[in-house]
Design a protein around this motif. Structure first.
Motif, mmCIF file in Angstrom:
data_model
loop_
_atom_site.group_PDB
_atom_site.id
_atom_site.type_symbol
_atom_site.label_atom_id
_atom_site.label_comp_id
_atom_site.label_asym_id
_atom_site.label_seq_id
_atom_site.Cartn_x
_atom_site.Cartn_y
_atom_site.Cartn_z
ATOM 1 N N VAL A 7 0.835 -1.207 0.000
ATOM 2 C CA VAL A 7 0.000 0.000 0.000
ATOM 3 C C VAL A 7 0.868 1.253 0.000
ATOM 4 N N ALA A 8 1.974 1.215 0.727
ATOM 5 C CA ALA A 8 2.830 2.395 0.872
ATOM 6 C C ALA A 8 3.604 2.725 -0.393
ATOM 7 N N LEU A 9 3.725 1.779 -1.318
ATOM 8 C CA LEU A 9 4.491 2.038 -2.539
ATOM 9 C C LEU A 9 3.825 3.138 -3.364
ATOM 10 N N PRO A 10 4.589 4.097 -3.846
ATOM 11 C CA PRO A 10 4.007 5.166 -4.671
ATOM 12 C C PRO A 10 3.568 4.632 -6.025
ATOM 13 N N LYS A 11 2.706 5.388 -6.677
ATOM 14 C CA LYS A 11 2.139 4.978 -7.957
ATOM 15 C C LYS A 11 3.209 4.809 -9.023
ATOM 16 N N ILE A 12 4.298 5.581 -8.931
ATOM 17 C CA ILE A 12 5.349 5.507 -9.940
ATOM 18 C C ILE A 12 6.064 4.154 -9.904
ATOM 19 N N ILE A 13 6.041 3.487 -8.757
ATOM 20 C CA ILE A 13 6.682 2.170 -8.622
ATOM 21 C C ILE A 13 5.700 1.049 -8.912
ATOM 22 N N LEU A 14 4.490 1.161 -8.340
ATOM 23 C CA LEU A 14 3.478 0.125 -8.535
ATOM 24 C C LEU A 14 2.127 0.803 -8.719
ATOM 25 N N ALA A 15 1.515 0.595 -9.878
ATOM 26 C CA ALA A 15 0.233 1.226 -10.175
ATOM 27 C C ALA A 15 -0.866 0.691 -9.263
ATOM 28 N N VAL A 16 -1.862 1.525 -9.023
ATOM 29 C CA VAL A 16 -2.968 1.136 -8.152
ATOM 30 C C VAL A 16 -3.683 -0.089 -8.686
ATOM 31 N N LYS A 17 -3.839 -0.168 -10.020
ATOM 32 C CA LYS A 17 -4.569 -1.286 -10.606
ATOM 33 C C LYS A 17 -3.850 -2.614 -10.422
ATOM 34 N N SER A 18 -2.531 -2.567 -10.168
ATOM 35 C CA SER A 18 -1.757 -3.797 -9.997
ATOM 36 C C SER A 18 -1.657 -4.228 -8.534
ATOM 37 N N LYS A 19 -1.955 -3.343 -7.608
ATOM 38 C CA LYS A 19 -1.786 -3.666 -6.200
ATOM 39 C C LYS A 19 -2.737 -4.759 -5.739
ATOM 40 N N GLY A 20 -3.943 -4.783 -6.310
ATOM 41 C CA GLY A 20 -4.910 -5.808 -5.924
ATOM 42 C C GLY A 20 -4.390 -7.213 -6.180
ATOM 43 N N ALA A 48 -14.485 10.344 -16.249
ATOM 44 C CA ALA A 48 -13.397 11.080 -16.904
ATOM 45 C C ALA A 48 -13.103 10.396 -18.242
ATOM 46 N N GLU A 49 -12.221 11.003 -19.018
ATOM 47 C CA GLU A 49 -11.865 10.410 -20.299
ATOM 48 C C GLU A 49 -11.182 9.060 -20.099
ATOM 49 N N PHE A 50 -11.374 8.177 -21.072
ATOM 50 C CA PHE A 50 -10.835 6.826 -20.970
ATOM 51 C C PHE A 50 -9.321 6.836 -20.847
ATOM 52 N N ARG A 51 -8.824 5.981 -19.957
ATOM 53 C CA ARG A 51 -7.393 5.727 -19.818
ATOM 54 C C ARG A 51 -7.171 4.232 -19.947
ATOM 55 N N GLU A 52 -6.482 3.818 -21.006
ATOM 56 C CA GLU A 52 -6.268 2.396 -21.297
ATOM 57 C C GLU A 52 -7.602 1.646 -21.245
ATOM 58 N N PRO A 53 -8.537 1.996 -22.122
ATOM 59 C CA PRO A 53 -9.893 1.422 -22.038
ATOM 60 C C PRO A 53 -9.952 -0.058 -22.393
ATOM 61 N N LEU A 54 -10.850 -0.752 -21.717
ATOM 62 C CA LEU A 54 -11.146 -2.155 -21.990
ATOM 63 C C LEU A 54 -12.631 -2.288 -22.304
ATOM 64 N N VAL A 55 -12.961 -3.219 -23.175
ATOM 65 C CA VAL A 55 -14.355 -3.490 -23.493
ATOM 66 C C VAL A 55 -14.714 -4.872 -22.949
ATOM 67 N N LEU A 56 -15.831 -4.958 -22.241
ATOM 68 C CA LEU A 56 -16.290 -6.216 -21.667
ATOM 69 C C LEU A 56 -17.078 -7.014 -22.710
ATOM 70 N N MET A 57 -17.456 -8.231 -22.329
ATOM 71 C CA MET A 57 -18.245 -9.074 -23.225
ATOM 72 C C MET A 57 -19.577 -8.422 -23.561
ATOM 73 N N CYS A 58 -20.090 -7.601 -22.668
ATOM 74 C CA CYS A 58 -21.366 -6.916 -22.901
ATOM 75 C C CYS A 58 -21.202 -5.667 -23.753
ATOM 76 N N GLN A 59 -19.963 -5.402 -24.200
ATOM 77 C CA GLN A 59 -19.629 -4.278 -25.096
ATOM 78 C C GLN A 59 -19.611 -2.928 -24.391
ATOM 79 N N HIS A 60 -19.605 -2.906 -23.079
ATOM 80 C CA HIS A 60 -19.451 -1.653 -22.356
ATOM 81 C C HIS A 60 -17.962 -1.380 -22.121
ATOM 82 N N PHE A 103 -14.749 0.696 -20.245
ATOM 83 C CA PHE A 103 -14.340 1.361 -19.008
ATOM 84 C C PHE A 103 -12.813 1.465 -18.988
ATOM 85 N N CYS A 104 -12.310 2.322 -18.108
ATOM 86 C CA CYS A 104 -10.864 2.392 -17.896
ATOM 87 C C CYS A 104 -10.379 1.080 -17.283
ATOM 88 N N GLU A 105 -9.200 0.670 -17.643
ATOM 89 C CA GLU A 105 -8.656 -0.576 -17.099
ATOM 90 C C GLU A 105 -8.495 -0.495 -15.584
#
Length: 244
Positions: A92-105, A189-201, A203-205
């Motif tokens: 949790v303490a790692l800054p975003k520049i080292i480990l992105a929030v999406k990867s921490k999970g 907000a505007e898409f950042r690295e967008p992904l499309v789901l099977m339902c064709q919606h 969202f940002c990754e």
């Protein structure tokens, strides 16, 4: 120890939910709190050498009855939970520049799965010693049968463990983003690295990674997007008491 675990676990989960707004001071307070409690327990029972149980050795006890067994297993289990939370605090303490929030999970999930696996292995040698007793010759047959049954239960549990790799969707094209209005429905907000789901919606990754840490369905149409919910990705540590 249960109160310490509950406090540290809930506080860390709250900090994880804050994402980049998490407080580093609170995280290091959790670390100091857990270290202090662990050292206090080890110092209080220093003559029993309880730390031996963490490295698959028998603590310094003259005899090992059933209640001693549960006591040692319980303390070892809580100390391992403390270590698990401490490792997650470092992530949790790692800054975003080292480990992105999406990867921490993913790291929270891996740490928790490995912790539960290790916590299930710690009691094995203690139960073996308890089942066979100080003089194995007195109960060789019964002890052997019980050890076989116990080992089968452990093997069955271990075979059920798996580390799934979840793919939420595929990379969205510029046309799909344009059809979605160029705005993510989760972060608005505007898409950042967008992904499309099977339902064709679309969202940002990063938004999807955080969403599927707690949900299984699409945020818009509620169609099932992932098979299983891996709740450990929100930073939670299992409160399950590893008895055997």
């Amino acid at each position: 120890m249960a109160s310490t675990f509950a406090y540290a676990n809930s506080t860390l989960r709250e900090q994880v939910s804050l994402k980049e707004k998490r407080s580093v001071l609170v995280i290091f307070w959790i670390l100091a709190f857990l270290v202090g409690n662990t050292l206090y327990v080890l110092y209080t029972f220093s003559s029993q050498q309880l730390y031996n149980s963490l490295i698959f050795l028998k603590p310094n006890l003259d005899s090992l009855d059933f209640f001693d067994l549960l006591w040692i297993v319980g303390i070892a289990d809580f100390m391992l939970k403390y270590i698990t939370i401490a490792l997650k605090c470092l992530v949790v303490a790692l800054p975003k520049i080292i480990l992105a929030v999406k990867s921490k999970g993913k790291f929270y999930l891996v740490i928790e799965e490995l912790s539960q696996l290790f916590r299930s292995l710690i009691p094995i040698q203690l139960w073996y010693k308890y089942i066979m007793g100080d003089d194995p010759s007195n109960s060789y047959f019964l002890g052997g049968v019980l050890i076989i049954l116990y080992s089968l239960c452990k093997v069955r549990w271990a075979m059920g463990r798996r580390f799934p790799i979840t793919n939420y969707g595929v990379r969205a094209t510029s046309q799909q983003c344009a059809e979605a209005g160029e705005i993510c429905a989760i972060c608005q907000a505007e898409f950042r690295e967008p992904l499309v789901l099977m339902c064709q919606h679309v969202f940002c990754e990063e938004c999807l990674c955080l969403w599927f840490d707690r949900e299984r369905t699409c945020p818009l149409c509620r169609s099932v997007a992932v098979e299983t919910l891996r709740c450990w990705k929100d930073g939670t540590t299992s409160a399950h008491f590893q008895v055997y």
